[in-house]
Design an enzyme around this catalytic site. Structure first.
Site, PDB file in Angstrom:
ATOM      1  CE  LYS A   1       4.735  -2.694 -10.740  1.00 20.45           C
ATOM      2  NZ  LYS A   1       5.371  -3.772  -9.947  1.00 20.45           N
ATOM      3  CG  ASN A   2       2.255  -4.700  -7.958  1.00 20.63           C
ATOM      4  OD1 ASN A   2       3.058  -4.874  -8.881  1.00 20.63           O
ATOM      5  ND2 ASN A   2       2.549  -3.991  -6.881  1.00 20.63           N
TER       6      ASN A   2
ATOM      7  CB  CYS B   1      15.457  -6.181  -5.484  1.00 25.90           C
ATOM      8  SG  CYS B   1      14.147  -5.321  -4.694  1.00 25.90           S
TER       9      CYS B   1
ATOM     10  NE  ARG C   1      10.790  -7.348  -2.753  1.00 23.92           N
ATOM     11  CZ  ARG C   1      10.247  -6.919  -3.883  1.00 23.92           C
ATOM     12  NH1 ARG C   1      10.983  -6.307  -4.766  1.00 23.92           N
ATOM     13  NH2 ARG C   1       8.973  -7.123  -4.129  1.00 23.92           N
TER      14      ARG C   1
ATOM     15  CG  LEU D   1       7.412 -16.142   4.245  1.00 26.59           C
ATOM     16  CD1 LEU D   1       6.524 -14.903   4.276  1.00 26.59           C
ATOM     17  CD2 LEU D   1       7.370 -16.828   5.608  1.00 26.59           C
TER      18      LEU D   1
ATOM     19  CE  LYS E   1       8.192  -9.715   7.029  1.00 29.26           C
ATOM     20  NZ  LYS E   1       9.610  -9.482   6.921  1.00 29.26           N
ATOM     21  CB  VAL E   2       1.198 -10.306   5.872  1.00 34.61           C
ATOM     22  CG1 VAL E   2       0.316 -10.094   4.648  1.00 34.61           C
ATOM     23  CG2 VAL E   2       0.343 -10.513   7.115  1.00 34.61           C
ATOM     24  CB  SER E   3       4.476 -12.999   1.927  1.00 34.06           C
ATOM     25  OG  SER E   3       4.882 -13.084   0.562  1.00 34.06           O
ATOM     26  CB  VAL E   4       1.669  -9.494  -1.732  1.00 28.34           C
ATOM     27  CG1 VAL E   4       0.905  -9.467  -3.043  1.00 28.34           C
ATOM     28  CG2 VAL E   4       1.168  -8.410  -0.790  1.00 28.34           C
TER      29      VAL E   4
ATOM     30  CG  ASP F   1       4.000  -0.906  -3.643  1.00 27.80           C
ATOM     31  OD1 ASP F   1       5.132  -1.077  -3.153  1.00 27.80           O
ATOM     32  OD2 ASP F   1       3.388  -1.803  -4.254  1.00 27.80           O
TER      33      ASP F   1
ATOM     34  CB  ILE G   1       6.515  -3.503   3.924  1.00 24.70           C
ATOM     35  CG1 ILE G   1       5.151  -3.044   4.454  1.00 24.70           C
ATOM     36  CG2 ILE G   1       6.390  -4.762   3.051  1.00 24.70           C
ATOM     37  CD1 ILE G   1       4.344  -4.076   5.197  1.00 24.70           C
TER      38      ILE G   1
ATOM     39  NE  ARG H   1      10.384  -2.844 -12.820  1.00 24.45           N
ATOM     40  CZ  ARG H   1      10.535  -3.216 -11.562  1.00 24.45           C
ATOM     41  NH1 ARG H   1      11.432  -2.632 -10.813  1.00 24.45           N
ATOM     42  NH2 ARG H   1       9.804  -4.178 -11.051  1.00 24.45           N
TER      43      ARG H   1
END
Ligand code: EPZ
Length: 430
Positions: free
Chosen positions: A22-23, A126, A131, A135, A172-175, A317, A339, A409
């Site tokens: 999914k991601n 959420c 969230r 960034l 900061k690390v963000s996908v 996750d 996270i 989902r």
């Protein structure tokens, strides 16, 4: 509302096909906004989030066809879908759509890069945490975007219609922000260097796709990504990687119930850290040609402490699922979430099944019990829901998991895959 009914206690034996991630699929689909050519994606899972993003992209002008045919619902694993954004008909992503799925906010990158403007609703909070999107804003401003926030919308413009390459160090690390800046910088003028970038496999999957479309991206999968902007991108054909979170989830289910299951198409390199942890709990993890074989015979489950971290650390996750597994360990384990600040909503539901868990800030202390007992439960997010499913598979008696739409989902044909391995699990339609 549908429910899932499980009668626990069966070992899992057989094989489970792992779906496309999914991601990975979501950002790849969004990348179709960057070109007027067709982007063909293979191995796209059939999930509610994918269908929702198809609708959102359609609003911007993206046409799609499934396996060559245009149809709304195509059953079957591993769909191939063509996405074509011949022209962008709307650069606004409205609140009604963005509020349903946070990843749809990511359209801001390609819309701004291709059209020189985008108006995108703030995604809002959420269930798993606040969230924020600071960034994204800071990174796009580094690329020259002028941004203002008005009535819940981010209005972004590129001066003279085009972004300009620059250096941006993520604080900061963000996908998500890494996905967006990589897409935006692909069509910017000049070179962009992203430092402290996310290293998740989904980032590499997107970079490979963008490169197949003609982008010049180096270093994806490391913390420094360099992007030489190009004037335009073309279509391409690209495959979604197998879902590492689905893989880890089923591996933990087997580690919990016992049994012997081959996870077909799974790739160990996408989740080696998590597989090592599962092996420490006492399950055998065996890479095989077709995927990963997971076995546990009668031996007990050993407690293991984990802390969630950006890749290659233990994924947030999989935190809920791992907590499910630890509820039946022979001893005490500590699970620390770094996270998201509010990702422990499964704790009280696992307690309904008889788990002993106490919370101390961002750490859950789990005292393993020798058995869980089935109960009605419900969860407020996708990964939390599936942790209840795997705990239910190991619990004595009947568990019903409510609010199944969370599972839909992100888990393709969950009950079919598990019942194929001997679990007693069924969907009860309301
Ligand atoms: C992605 O979310 C995933 N979603 C999440 O999976 C996953 O949990 C997460 O990455 C972490 O691995 C998709 O890929 C669609 P982040 P994302 O930006 O990109 C903070 C699931 O269950 N942050 O890496 O939204 C943020 O609040 C989902 O499939 C800022 O502070 O996550 C968080 O604390 C849930 N400012 C941390 O960074 C920003 O501008 C990491 O978030 C952006 C993020």
């Amino acid at each position: 509302m549908d429910r899932i009914r499980i009668v626990g206690g069966n070992e899992l034996t057989g094989s489970i096909p792992i779906s496309g991630a999914k991601n990975a699929a979501l950002p790849l689909m969004i990348a179709s906004l960057l070109t007027d050519d067709t982007l063909t994606l293979e191995n796209v899972p059939h999930l509610a989030d994918v269908e929702q993003l198809i609708r959102i992209l359609g609003n911007h002008g993206v046409d799609y066809s499934v396996n060559g045919r245009r149809e709304k619902q195509q059953e079957g694993y591993a769909r191939t879908i063509n996405f074509t954004a011949r022209s962008i008909v709307d650069t606004t992503a409205p609140y009604e759509l963005v509020s349903k799925m946070r990843a749809s906010f990511w359209v801001i990158g390609p819309l701004l890069a291709r059209m020189g403007e985008a108006r995108v609703s703030l995604p809002g909070g959420c269930a798993i945490g606040t969230r924020p999107v600071d960034l994204f804003i800071e990174g796009l401003q580094k690329l020259g975007a002028e941004i203002d926030i008005d009535s819940g919308y981010i209005n972004a413009r590129a001066p003279n219609g085009r972004l300009t390459g620059n250096r941006y160090v993520f604080p900061k690390v963000s996908v998500g922000a890494t996905h967006v800046l990589m897409m935006a910088a692909s069509l910017a003028k000049g070179e962009t260097v992203l430092e402290n970038a996310a290293r998740e496999p989904e980032i590499v999957n997107l970079a490979d796709c963008l490169n197949a479309m003609g982008a010049k991206i180096h270093g994806a999968g490391t913390e420094t990504i360099t992007i030489d902007g190009v004037d335009s991108l073309s279509g391409a054909r690209h495959a979604v990687i197998p879902d590492r979170i689905e893989t880890g989830t089923y591996a933990m289910a087997v580690a919990m119930t016992g049994g012997d299951v081959t996870l077909e198409n799974a790739r160990p390199d996408l989740l080696q850290g998590a597989l090592d942890v599962i092996a420490q709990t006492g399950a055998e993890i065996i890479p095989v040609n077709s995927g990963i074989r997971v076995k546990r015979n009668g031996a007990g489950i050993s407690p293991v402490d984990i802390t969630t971290e950006p890749f290659p650390g233990f994924p947030t996750d999989l935190q809920a699922q791992f907590m499910g597994l630890m509820t039946m360990a022979e001893g005490k384990s500590r699970i620390t979430e770094t996270i998201f600040e509010n990702r422990f909503m499964h704790v009280q539901e696992l307690a309904r099944l008889g788990a002993h868990i106490t919370l101390a800030g961002q750490t859950a202390i789990v005292e393993g019990v020798s058995k869980l007992k089935g109960a009605p439960v419900m969860a407020t997010d996708l990964r939390a829901s599936v942790s209840l499913v795997i705990a239910g598979l190991a619990a004595e008696g009947e568990t019903t998991v409510n609010r199944v739409y969370h599972l839909d989902r992100g888990f393709e044909r969950l009950e079919e895959k598990l019942s194929g391995c001997g679990a007693t699990i069924e969907r009860i339609s309301a």
